[in-house]
Design a protein around this motif. Structure first.
Motif, PDB file in Angstrom:
ATOM      1  N   LEU A 116      -1.601  12.579   4.569  1.00 47.54           N
ATOM      2  CA  LEU A 116      -0.902  11.214   4.398  1.00 47.54           C
ATOM      3  C   LEU A 116       0.637  11.405   5.194  1.00 47.54           C
ATOM      4  O   LEU A 116       0.470  10.247   5.782  1.00 47.54           O
ATOM      5  CB  LEU A 116      -1.048  10.693   3.260  1.00 47.54           C
ATOM      6  CG  LEU A 116      -2.397  10.346   2.658  1.00 47.54           C
ATOM      7  CD1 LEU A 116      -2.296   9.771   1.118  1.00 47.54           C
ATOM      8  CD2 LEU A 116      -2.991   9.392   3.518  1.00 47.54           C
ATOM      9  N   THR A 139       0.949   4.414  -2.704  1.00 50.26           N
ATOM     10  CA  THR A 139       0.659   5.765  -2.073  1.00 50.26           C
ATOM     11  C   THR A 139       1.783   6.734  -2.653  1.00 50.26           C
ATOM     12  O   THR A 139       1.548   7.833  -3.138  1.00 50.26           O
ATOM     13  CB  THR A 139       0.509   6.032  -0.529  1.00 50.26           C
ATOM     14  OG1 THR A 139      -0.568   5.140   0.091  1.00 50.26           O
ATOM     15  CG2 THR A 139       0.674   7.444   0.162  1.00 50.26           C
ATOM     16  N   GLN A 140       3.122   6.052  -2.777  1.00 50.07           N
ATOM     17  CA  GLN A 140       4.165   6.612  -3.112  1.00 50.07           C
ATOM     18  C   GLN A 140       4.166   7.108  -4.528  1.00 50.07           C
ATOM     19  O   GLN A 140       4.386   8.249  -4.976  1.00 50.07           O
ATOM     20  CB  GLN A 140       5.402   5.773  -2.872  1.00 50.07           C
ATOM     21  CG  GLN A 140       6.695   6.686  -3.145  1.00 50.07           C
ATOM     22  CD  GLN A 140       6.894   7.936  -2.388  1.00 50.07           C
ATOM     23  OE1 GLN A 140       7.086   7.605  -1.160  1.00 50.07           O
ATOM     24  NE2 GLN A 140       6.940   9.044  -2.705  1.00 50.07           N
ATOM     25  N   ARG A 156      -6.186   8.326  -0.317  1.00 50.77           N
ATOM     26  CA  ARG A 156      -5.672   8.179  -1.891  1.00 50.77           C
ATOM     27  C   ARG A 156      -6.764   8.156  -2.829  1.00 50.77           C
ATOM     28  O   ARG A 156      -6.563   8.732  -3.697  1.00 50.77           O
ATOM     29  CB  ARG A 156      -4.764   6.745  -1.725  1.00 50.77           C
ATOM     30  CG  ARG A 156      -3.564   6.663  -2.842  1.00 50.77           C
ATOM     31  CD  ARG A 156      -2.647   5.618  -2.568  1.00 50.77           C
ATOM     32  NE  ARG A 156      -3.672   4.180  -2.711  1.00 50.77           N
ATOM     33  CZ  ARG A 156      -3.372   3.241  -2.011  1.00 50.77           C
ATOM     34  NH1 ARG A 156      -2.143   3.200  -1.117  1.00 50.77           N
ATOM     35  NH2 ARG A 156      -4.344   2.190  -2.005  1.00 50.77           N
ATOM     36  N   ASN A 214       8.093   7.137   6.073  1.00 51.98           N
ATOM     37  CA  ASN A 214       7.527   5.862   5.882  1.00 51.98           C
ATOM     38  C   ASN A 214       8.668   4.823   6.216  1.00 51.98           C
ATOM     39  O   ASN A 214       8.245   4.169   7.165  1.00 51.98           O
ATOM     40  CB  ASN A 214       6.786   5.410   4.642  1.00 51.98           C
ATOM     41  CG  ASN A 214       6.480   4.205   4.289  1.00 51.98           C
ATOM     42  OD1 ASN A 214       5.446   3.554   5.380  1.00 51.98           O
ATOM     43  ND2 ASN A 214       7.116   3.345   3.717  1.00 51.98           N
ATOM     44  N   GLU A 259       0.859  -1.164  -0.055  1.00 48.68           N
ATOM     45  CA  GLU A 259      -0.094  -0.045  -0.008  1.00 48.68           C
ATOM     46  C   GLU A 259       0.702   1.288  -0.093  1.00 48.68           C
ATOM     47  O   GLU A 259       0.378   2.214  -0.514  1.00 48.68           O
ATOM     48  CB  GLU A 259      -0.787  -0.069   0.956  1.00 48.68           C
ATOM     49  CG  GLU A 259      -2.030  -1.087   1.128  1.00 48.68           C
ATOM     50  CD  GLU A 259      -2.763  -0.783  -0.070  1.00 48.68           C
ATOM     51  OE1 GLU A 259      -3.195   0.182  -0.779  1.00 48.68           O
ATOM     52  OE2 GLU A 259      -3.217  -2.006  -0.635  1.00 48.68           O
ATOM     53  N   ALA A 260       1.900   1.283   0.892  1.00 50.44           N
ATOM     54  CA  ALA A 260       2.834   2.373   0.859  1.00 50.44           C
ATOM     55  C   ALA A 260       3.492   2.702  -0.784  1.00 50.44           C
ATOM     56  O   ALA A 260       3.572   3.913  -0.960  1.00 50.44           O
ATOM     57  CB  ALA A 260       3.918   2.236   1.721  1.00 50.44           C
ATOM     58  N   TYR A 275       7.130  11.585   2.523  1.00 48.69           N
ATOM     59  CA  TYR A 275       6.468  10.506   2.519  1.00 48.69           C
ATOM     60  C   TYR A 275       7.515   9.411   2.666  1.00 48.69           C
ATOM     61  O   TYR A 275       7.396   8.322   3.444  1.00 48.69           O
ATOM     62  CB  TYR A 275       5.455  10.090   1.663  1.00 48.69           C
ATOM     63  CG  TYR A 275       4.727   8.792   1.773  1.00 48.69           C
ATOM     64  CD1 TYR A 275       3.598   8.801   2.755  1.00 48.69           C
ATOM     65  CD2 TYR A 275       5.013   7.930   0.999  1.00 48.69           C
ATOM     66  CE1 TYR A 275       2.867   7.633   2.911  1.00 48.69           C
ATOM     67  CE2 TYR A 275       4.381   6.505   1.568  1.00 48.69           C
ATOM     68  CZ  TYR A 275       3.118   6.541   2.269  1.00 48.69           C
ATOM     69  OH  TYR A 275       2.576   5.261   2.596  1.00 48.69           O
ATOM     70  N   GLN A 288      -5.184   5.675   4.723  1.00 49.71           N
ATOM     71  CA  GLN A 288      -4.091   5.833   3.462  1.00 49.71           C
ATOM     72  C   GLN A 288      -4.965   5.691   2.193  1.00 49.71           C
ATOM     73  O   GLN A 288      -4.873   6.266   1.277  1.00 49.71           O
ATOM     74  CB  GLN A 288      -2.808   4.858   3.789  1.00 49.71           C
ATOM     75  CG  GLN A 288      -1.838   5.324   2.505  1.00 49.71           C
ATOM     76  CD  GLN A 288      -0.489   4.744   2.875  1.00 49.71           C
ATOM     77  OE1 GLN A 288       0.474   5.376   2.963  1.00 49.71           O
ATOM     78  NE2 GLN A 288      -0.660   3.288   2.858  1.00 49.71           N
ATOM     79  N   ILE A 289      -5.551   4.363   2.380  1.00 46.59           N
ATOM     80  CA  ILE A 289      -6.325   4.193   1.138  1.00 46.59           C
ATOM     81  C   ILE A 289      -7.489   5.091   0.864  1.00 46.59           C
ATOM     82  O   ILE A 289      -7.821   5.513  -0.376  1.00 46.59           O
ATOM     83  CB  ILE A 289      -6.930   2.703   1.188  1.00 46.59           C
ATOM     84  CG1 ILE A 289      -5.615   1.616   1.235  1.00 46.59           C
ATOM     85  CG2 ILE A 289      -7.765   2.260   0.170  1.00 46.59           C
ATOM     86  CD1 ILE A 289      -5.982   0.215   1.856  1.00 46.59           C
ATOM     87  N   GLY A 315      -2.202  15.301   0.439  1.00 45.76           N
ATOM     88  CA  GLY A 315      -0.984  14.266   0.337  1.00 45.76           C
ATOM     89  C   GLY A 315      -0.218  14.710   1.612  1.00 45.76           C
ATOM     90  O   GLY A 315       0.480  13.748   2.326  1.00 45.76           O
TER      91      GLY A 315
END
Length: 167
Positions: A49, A19-20, A132, A88, A15-16, A84, A128-129, A46
């Motif tokens: 997050l 997001t990235q 996003r 992260n 998932e990261a 991020y 996060q999802i 953004g």
């Protein structure tokens, strides 16, 4: 619900990365895109997050180098994407060095409620999802190409020489 840290790390890693990809696709011009007057901009979402990584897990006592919750939104898309990436990696490293599976069973005060560690991580993951998804709509409104996340985006179908699926 996550029952062990390894399962969280496996899911979070994927998932990261997604997001990235979204953050890396932003432009400086797009950061001011909002769905309506008075709502969060693409840049604010953004940055939210980015800083939520610190904000949520700090309730569990984890300290790590990161962009801090409440700090102003950076002026460039690159700063947000890099923050991020750094935050992260720093968070995951600190978790691996300081937590055990037992951490998931411990109780933490989260916004006036008691949540176990597994719940905190589930909410962080879903949060996060959720944002996003909001960002992809604002990206379209800003004229950006949206990267495919769970399959090809419309433009990616075209690049493959295939029509996008019907609505």
């Amino acid at each position: 619900m996550f029952t062990n840290l390894e399962d969280f790390f496996t899911e979070w890693h994927e998932e990261a990365k997604l997001t990235q990809r979204i953050l890396d696709a932003l432009t400086d011009e797009s950061l001011h895109q909002e769905v309506a007057d008075g709502y969060r901009t693409l840049g604010r979402l953004g940055w939210h997050l980015v800083t939520t990584l610190d904000e949520m897990v700090s309730h569990m006592g984890l300290q790590f180098s990161s962009a801090k919750f409440g700090t102003p939104v950076p002026e460039t898309a690159e700063e947000i994407a890099e923050a991020y990436r750094f935050s992260n990696q720093s968070m995951v490293t600190a978790m691996k060095e300081n937590w055990t599976d037992e951490t998931l069973k411990e109780e933490y005060d989260m916004y006036g409620e008691m949540w176990n560690g597994a719940t905190v991580l589930k909410v962080l993951y879903a949060h996060q999802i959720h944002h996003r998804g909001q960002m992809t709509v604002l990206m379209r409104q800003a004229g950006l190409k949206v990267p495919g996340l769970y399959g090809p985006a419309k433009e990616e179908w075209a690049a493959m020489g295939a029509p996008p699926p019907e609505v």
